[in-house]
Design a protein around this motif. Structure first.
Motif, PDB file in Angstrom:
ATOM      1  N   LYS A  22       1.951  36.562 -45.225  1.00  0.00           N
ATOM      2  CA  LYS A  22       3.264  36.908 -44.311  1.00  0.00           C
ATOM      3  C   LYS A  22       2.645  38.252 -43.501  1.00  0.00           C
ATOM      4  O   LYS A  22       1.766  38.865 -44.028  1.00  0.00           O
ATOM      5  N   LEU A  42       5.839  34.360 -41.163  1.00  0.00           N
ATOM      6  CA  LEU A  42       4.739  33.514 -41.880  1.00  0.00           C
ATOM      7  C   LEU A  42       3.681  33.537 -40.985  1.00  0.00           C
ATOM      8  O   LEU A  42       3.631  33.155 -39.855  1.00  0.00           O
ATOM      9  N   GLU A  54       4.116  26.244 -40.543  1.00  0.00           N
ATOM     10  CA  GLU A  54       4.712  27.619 -40.676  1.00  0.00           C
ATOM     11  C   GLU A  54       4.080  28.755 -39.790  1.00  0.00           C
ATOM     12  O   GLU A  54       4.589  29.774 -39.829  1.00  0.00           O
ATOM     13  N   ARG A 109       6.740  31.370 -38.033  1.00  0.00           N
ATOM     14  CA  ARG A 109       8.079  31.019 -38.416  1.00  0.00           C
ATOM     15  C   ARG A 109       8.625  32.621 -39.192  1.00  0.00           C
ATOM     16  O   ARG A 109       7.859  33.284 -39.701  1.00  0.00           O
ATOM     17  N   ASP A 120      10.226  34.653 -41.819  1.00  0.00           N
ATOM     18  CA  ASP A 120      10.789  34.573 -43.119  1.00  0.00           C
ATOM     19  C   ASP A 120      12.202  35.301 -43.346  1.00  0.00           C
ATOM     20  O   ASP A 120      13.027  35.045 -43.996  1.00  0.00           O
ATOM     21  N   THR A 121      12.074  36.810 -42.758  1.00  0.00           N
ATOM     22  CA  THR A 121      13.424  37.304 -43.085  1.00  0.00           C
ATOM     23  C   THR A 121      13.245  38.215 -41.626  1.00  0.00           C
ATOM     24  O   THR A 121      12.400  38.469 -40.841  1.00  0.00           O
ATOM     25  N   THR A 152      17.271  36.537 -45.421  1.00  0.00           N
ATOM     26  CA  THR A 152      16.913  35.011 -45.268  1.00  0.00           C
ATOM     27  C   THR A 152      18.009  34.319 -44.303  1.00  0.00           C
ATOM     28  O   THR A 152      17.685  33.286 -43.976  1.00  0.00           O
TER      29      THR A 152
END
Length: 516
Positions: A110, A220, A228, A231, A233-234, A239
């Motif tokens: 991440k 990610l 992924e 993408r 993640d948060t 989330t």
């Protein structure tokens, strides 16, 4: 064995080997798998990857074109008539969006980053001067105050209305484009600020957005799974969101629109989380295009993205409170933006219900100028060209206690729209074409082997046929007739020592018998 025979046998053996090896490689897809695995490994957001620097500091220039709707008949509209607007602009700004505070997390799977954006005016790409051009538009602070008081008592609303009239607040205001866009000291907000200091006395559509970011993102990297790559993640530690009325609508799906995973398919849907829209949207494949010699798939939001829940029940979650829904082509985002009843749509209400288009004179939606789309190279997933287009609107309606609104008809009133564009620069395009050429050559190497084998097969067949023709010709000319005269029979009276012919045929050519 002659040299010719050796050449024929060698050609046949080489041909067989090339065909067997080539067909085996094609069936097993060894080279395709190898190059795709290499792409999956290279196209990740690891610190050592080639794409990391371009992700951190995107090289293609991004331009923001702002168009405004100037109201030409405010008195008619306030009297219950149909509003008329004229489009002015574009006012173009170069957008700089480097990623800052980049930090890798969880063994490089991440990455944390901020994405502040700053804007610089580009006069040569603009039509008009924002600091000079005058704009008449809806007084959004006044509408926000009336909307905020809608749930209060009629008496309080009447008192506030009289107070607003005393300080000269109208439903429409006249300001320069620069003031409306970047901010000015609003007289109504200034009065409120004196009573409630937490209320900002400045107003502007882009106020406090020059040099600021849209929140904290964790992406990610694609280290675990290339699908992924990029993408989200948060976002701001979340989330999922909480202001919509369904779990599906609150999901944070996809990337931020700047990167996508490699090896795209025409059949898949791509998801983008748009912080300014407070939601995720999906894009579907439209057509194949080419940009600067680079092949690309065009993806665009399908019609169902902003369809009404009556036509697309999955959009019911965007109705807040539940059941309070607008029609097709518009989305109320005031749930995540406190104050005015803000509604977003595509420019000129493109793909929206006709009632929104017909409610205001001067709108003409069309696909070429108002569609949002992304052109992505399918091999790398890199955006080659992008056009993000969105329109800002506000709901105008009667508000009891405010006499100036008593003749208003419910209208989703257009304020402005933005066209955010980016096209790959020439240097990056050259590098991309070189990369794609290498990928194509390596991926198709087995086919080249099969092709060479096929060519040698043709050569082999020709050599064999030619060899057989020569052998047949040799057999046919093994004996040649010497004479058509009949043989002379020996007689008793013939005492001469005349030699006899050595038969009617002799090998290859006529030869006289030699005397002793």
């Amino acid at each position: 064995m002659t040299r010719r025979s050796c050449a024929i046998y060698a050609t046949g053996i080489l041909c067989a080997h090339l065909l067997i090896v080539g067909i085996a490689l094609v069936v097993a897809q060894v080279f395709q798998t190898m190059i795709y695995n290499r792409l999956k490994k290279e196209l990740t957001l690891t610190e050592a990857s080639r794409v990391f620097e371009s992700w951190k500091n995107p090289p293609p220039p991004v331009y923001m074109e702002y168009y405004f709707f100037n109201v030409t008949n405010p008195e008619v509209f306030l009297a219950g008539g149909k509003a008329a607007v004229t489009q002015i602009g574009p006012y173009t700004y170069r957008e700089y969006r480097p990623r800052e505070n980049v930090t890798f997390l969880e063994n490089g799977t991440k990455v944390y980053a901020l994405n502040p954006k700053s804007f610089v005016f580009v006069p040569e790409k603009s039509r008009g001067n924002p600091e000079v051009d005058i704009l008449r538009t809806v007084n959004i602070p006044a509408v926000a105050v009336m909307n905020e008081l809608n749930s209060y008592s009629f008496l309080l609303r009447t008192f506030v209305s009289m107070w607003m009239n005393s300080i000269g607040v109208e439903i429409f205001m006249t300001r320069t484009v620069h003031e409306v866009l970047w901010g000015f000291k609003d007289p109504l907000l200034s009065k409120i600020h004196a009573m409630k200091p937490e209320v900002d006395e400045m107003f502007g559509l882009m106020w406090k957005k020059n040099g600021t970011d849209e929140g904290e993102f964790v992406f990610l990297t694609g280290e675990r799974d290339y699908m992924e790559y990029g993408r989200i993640d948060t976002w701001n530690g979340l989330t999922e969101m909480s202001w919509w009325s369904s779990n599906q609508s609150n999901m944070i799906n996809g990337t931020d629109g700047s990167v996508f995973h490699p090896l795209l398919s025409r059949k898949e849907l791509l998801y983008i989380f748009a912080a300014d829209l407070c939601r995720s949207i999906h894009l579907g494949y439209v057509e194949d295009v080419e940009v600067k010699g680079i092949p690309a798939y065009r993806f665009a939001p399908p019609h169902d993205v902003l369809q009404s829940p009556k036509e697309n029940p999955t959009n019911a979650g965007f109705c807040v409170p539940a059941g309070d829904c607008l029609g097709t082509g518009v989305l109320k985002v005031s749930v995540c933006r406190e104050g005015a009843p803000i509604v977003v749509s595509f420019p000129h209400f493109y793909q929206a219900d006709a009632m929104y288009v017909n409610a205001v004179e001067g709108l003409s939606p069309n696909k070429e100028e108002h569609e949002t789309y992304l052109d992505l190279n399918p091999t790398t997933g890199v955006p080659i060209r992008a056009c993000k287009r969105a329109q800002l609107n506000i709901i105008l309606n009667r508000v009891p206690g405010f006499p100036k609104t008593k003749h208003l008809n419910f209208t989703i009133f257009p304020i402005m729209f933005v066209n955010e564009t980016a096209t790959i620069d020439d240097d990056s395009a050259t590098q991309m074409r070189t990369l794609l050429l290498i990928v194509t050559l390596v991926s198709n190497f087995p086919l080249l082997i099969v092709g060479m084998g096929a060519i040698l097969l043709v050569v082999f067949v020709l050599l064999v046929c030619r060899s057989r023709q020569k052998k047949t010709a040799k057999d046919e000319t093994a004996y040649t007739q010497v004479s058509d005269k009949p043989e002379v029979e020996p007689s008793e009276n013939n005492h001469t020592n005349q030699p006899m012919r050595n038969g009617s045929y002799i090998a290859m050519s006529p030869v006289e018998a030699q005397k002793c």
